[in-house]
Design an enzyme around this catalytic site. Structure first.
Site, PDB file in Angstrom:
ATOM      1  N   GLY A  43       0.817  -1.221   0.000  1.00  0.00           N
ATOM      2  CA  GLY A  43       0.000   0.000   0.000  1.00  0.00           C
ATOM      3  C   GLY A  43       0.841   1.257   0.000  1.00  0.00           C
ATOM      4  N   CYS A  44       1.898   1.252   0.780  1.00  0.00           N
ATOM      5  CA  CYS A  44       2.772   2.434   0.875  1.00  0.00           C
ATOM      6  C   CYS A  44       3.499   2.682  -0.444  1.00  0.00           C
ATOM      7  CB  CYS A  44       3.756   2.271   2.026  1.00  0.00           C
ATOM      8  SG  CYS A  44       2.923   2.158   3.635  1.00  0.00           S
TER       9      CYS A  44
END
Length: 164
Positions: A43-44
């Site tokens: 996600g990051c």
């Protein structure tokens, strides 16, 4: 807690460019500060690459992007190199800045309560006040486009704030 309309909390953190960064050095600019849990996680990475892909347009809007996590500068260097990130990542190992911005605390992960980084973003206007606060970002990959759309919509308002 929303920070919108409030003076952005001051900070001084080490950046991936080898310098110390503070909010005062960005006076007169719009600053996008996004808080994320960890370098090189799915996600990051999607969120960082989204900000990378919109970076030129954001810069054209007189905006500076700063990513903040608890990761070390060494970790940030690898993350930047792996994904060709064109903006500074700040290291907040004790989470003091993140706590001041409401980006560190209790959250629910996989159904369990835990304490950690809360994915969130603030936009600090040229006058040092928070003009937008996403207290919890649900879709990391779509969020950079939301930030860009907000800035494009508010460009005239932010520019007026800079000339005050």
């Amino acid at each position: 807690m929303s920070l919108e309309g409030k003076q952005a909390p001051a900070f001084e953190l080490a950046g991936s460019d080898g310098r110390m960064h503070s909010l005062t050095e960005y006076a007169g600019k719009t600053v996008v500060i996004y808080f994320y849990p960890r370098d090189n996680t799915p996600g990051c990475t999607k969120e960082a690459c989204g900000f990378r892909d919109h970076h030129q347009t954001l810069t054209g809007l007189n905006a500076v992007v700063l990513g903040v996590s608890k990761d070390s500068l060494t970790s940030h260097d690898k993350f930047i190199a792996d994904f060709k990130l064109p903006f500074v990542l700040l290291s907040d190992p004790d989470a003091k800045m993140m706590a001041a911005y409401g980006a560190f605390g209790e959250k629910v992960m996989y159904g369990k309560k835990t304490t950690g980084t809360i994915r969130s973003t603030v936009i600090v206007g040229p006058d040092g006040k928070v003009v937008r606060h996403w207290a919890k970002v649900a879709k990391a990959e779509a969020h950079p486009a939301d930030v860009l759309a907000f800035l494009q919509q508010k460009q005239g308002v932010l520019a007026a704030g800079a000339s005050k």
